[in-house]
Scaffold this motif. Structure first.
Motif, short mmCIF file in Angstrom:
data_model
loop_
_atom_site.label_atom_id
_atom_site.label_comp_id
_atom_site.label_asym_id
_atom_site.label_seq_id
_atom_site.Cartn_x
_atom_site.Cartn_y
_atom_site.Cartn_z
N THR A 48 0.83 -1.20 0.00
CA THR A 48 0.00 0.00 0.00
C THR A 48 0.87 1.25 0.00
OG1 THR A 48 -1.85 -1.12 1.09
CG2 THR A 48 -1.75 1.27 1.32
N ALA A 49 1.91 1.26 0.82
CA ALA A 49 2.80 2.43 0.89
C ALA A 49 3.49 2.68 -0.44
CB ALA A 49 3.84 2.22 1.99
N ALA A 50 3.88 1.62 -1.13
CA ALA A 50 4.54 1.78 -2.43
C ALA A 50 3.61 2.43 -3.45
CB ALA A 50 5.03 0.43 -2.94
N LEU A 51 2.33 2.07 -3.42
CA LEU A 51 1.36 2.67 -4.33
C LEU A 51 1.10 4.13 -3.98
CD1 LEU A 51 -1.28 -0.17 -4.84
CD2 LEU A 51 0.45 0.62 -6.45
N LEU A 52 1.12 4.47 -2.70
CA LEU A 52 0.89 5.85 -2.27
C LEU A 52 2.02 6.77 -2.69
CD1 LEU A 52 -0.62 5.55 1.31
CD2 LEU A 52 -1.63 6.78 -0.62
N GLY A 53 3.24 6.28 -2.62
CA GLY A 53 4.39 7.10 -2.99
C GLY A 53 4.63 8.23 -1.99
N SER A 64 -1.96 6.40 9.61
CA SER A 64 -2.08 7.86 9.75
C SER A 64 -0.79 8.46 10.31
CB SER A 64 -3.26 8.21 10.66
OG SER A 64 -4.50 7.93 10.06
N ALA A 65 -0.26 7.83 11.34
CA ALA A 65 0.97 8.33 11.95
C ALA A 65 2.14 8.26 10.98
CB ALA A 65 1.28 7.54 13.22
N LYS A 66 2.22 7.16 10.25
CA LYS A 66 3.31 7.00 9.27
C LYS A 66 3.22 8.08 8.20
CE LYS A 66 5.05 3.63 5.88
NZ LYS A 66 6.43 3.56 6.34
N GLY A 109 5.23 13.78 6.28
CA GLY A 109 4.96 15.14 5.87
C GLY A 109 3.56 15.43 5.39
N ALA A 110 2.64 14.46 5.52
CA ALA A 110 1.26 14.67 5.08
C ALA A 110 0.42 15.29 6.19
CB ALA A 110 0.64 13.35 4.65
N ARG A 111 -0.66 15.96 5.78
CA ARG A 111 -1.71 16.41 6.69
C ARG A 111 -2.84 15.38 6.58
NH1 ARG A 111 -0.42 20.20 3.30
NH2 ARG A 111 -2.45 20.10 2.24
N VAL A 112 -3.15 14.73 7.67
CA VAL A 112 -4.01 13.54 7.61
C VAL A 112 -5.32 13.76 8.34
CG1 VAL A 112 -4.15 11.06 8.08
CG2 VAL A 112 -1.93 12.10 7.56
N CYS A 120 -1.39 9.08 17.50
CA CYS A 120 -1.00 10.20 16.63
C CYS A 120 -0.84 11.51 17.38
CB CYS A 120 -2.03 10.37 15.52
SG CYS A 120 -2.19 8.94 14.43
N ALA A 121 -0.80 11.46 18.70
CA ALA A 121 -0.67 12.68 19.49
C ALA A 121 0.57 13.47 19.06
CB ALA A 121 -0.58 12.33 20.98
N GLY A 122 0.40 14.77 18.85
CA GLY A 122 1.51 15.62 18.46
C GLY A 122 1.79 15.66 16.97
N LEU A 123 1.05 14.88 16.19
CA LEU A 123 1.23 14.84 14.74
C LEU A 123 0.06 15.57 14.05
CD1 LEU A 123 2.28 11.09 14.36
CD2 LEU A 123 3.77 13.08 14.14
#
Length: 252
Positions: free
Chosen positions: A46-51, A69-71, A76-79, A96-99
């Motif tokens: 999944t991560a490879a497809l997201l890029g 979400s945390a990853k 650098g994404a806004r999730v 995800c606290a602090g992200l």
């Protein structure tokens, strides 16, 4: 998964997502980050497809305890994540606290009416669509909230893999959508009873195109090489036949 005889759903009219994970949300959150099926199989595909996602707005649909979400946020994404299970949202907020992650309650089986049109540049849905009976309305809502040129990446159980297993197909034709349930192993006792839907591949692909998405890539994942050391039997099994299907589509 266990071969125990399934028990019937408490409410056959209720979609299974919330019921499934309310049973064992804490155990799931503790186990799934390192579980080979996830960490060394579905998640890398999944991560490879997201890029690259740096600087992008991302919708994590069916976010569970917020692992993806945390990853994404750390990349650098806004999730914006949502899940149907309150316990999972509590875990996601903690994880995800602090992200730059917002996690809210939401149901894939209903309109995403709290989200504005043309909001997201990436939409990801990891192993959550199996709990929704009709996919086209979900894909249509994803299309509505996606910006022009956005990409949708999702993973599901492989339709043929589930068809081979008589516990999942029952007496139904391959071409029907079937609701089934199994007790899952690997998450301690009591084994959670998980219900899902099995459907033909054509329903997935045609549902995408009917909702306005353009298929970009379809992946039948291979296990990561590291799996051979930690789960050799599973590695051999997944080298013979895929368990999941990962798809990337784009919004014109």
């Amino acid at each position: 998964m266990s071969s125990e005889k399934p028990t019937p759903s408490a409410d056959p009219n209720e979609l299974p997502g919330r019921t499934n994970y309310t049973q064992f949300a804490d155990r799931y959150a503790q186990r799934v980050p390192e579980k080979p099926h996830n960490a060394l199989y579905e998640r890398p595909a999944t991560a490879a497809l997201l890029g690259e996602v740096a600087g992008l707005s991302v919708l994590d649909a069916g976010c569970g305890p917020g692992i993806l979400s945390a990853k994404l946020a750390r990349a650098g994404a806004r999730v914006h994540g949502f899940d149907v299970t309150p316990a999972m949202i509590a875990l996601a907020r903690e994880h995800c606290a602090g992200l730059p992650v917002e996690a809210v309650l939401g149901d894939l089986g209903r309109p995403l009416d709290w989200l504005a049109d043309c909001t997201f540049e990436r939409i990801v849905c990891s192993l959550a669509l199996d709990y929704v009976e009709a996919l086209e309305p979900v894909f249509a809502e994803f299309h509505r909230v996606a910006k022009p040129g956005a990409q949708l990446v999702f993973s599901m159980a492989h339709p043929m893999r589930d068809w081979i297993d008589t516990r999942t197909r029952g007496e139904r034709s391959y071409f029907e959508t079937t609701r089934f349930g199994l007790h899952w192993g690997g998450f301690g006792e009591p084994k959670p009873y998980i219900e899902a839907f099995r459907r033909p591949l054509a329903d997935i692909v045609n549902g995408l195109s009917a909702a306005g998405w353009v298929l970009d890539r379809l992946v039948e994942p291979r296990p990561a090489p590291e799996m051979k050391a930690v789960a050799p039997a599973l590695h051999t099994e997944l080298e013979l036949a895929p368990a999941f299907l990962c798809i990337r589509a784009r919004r014109a």
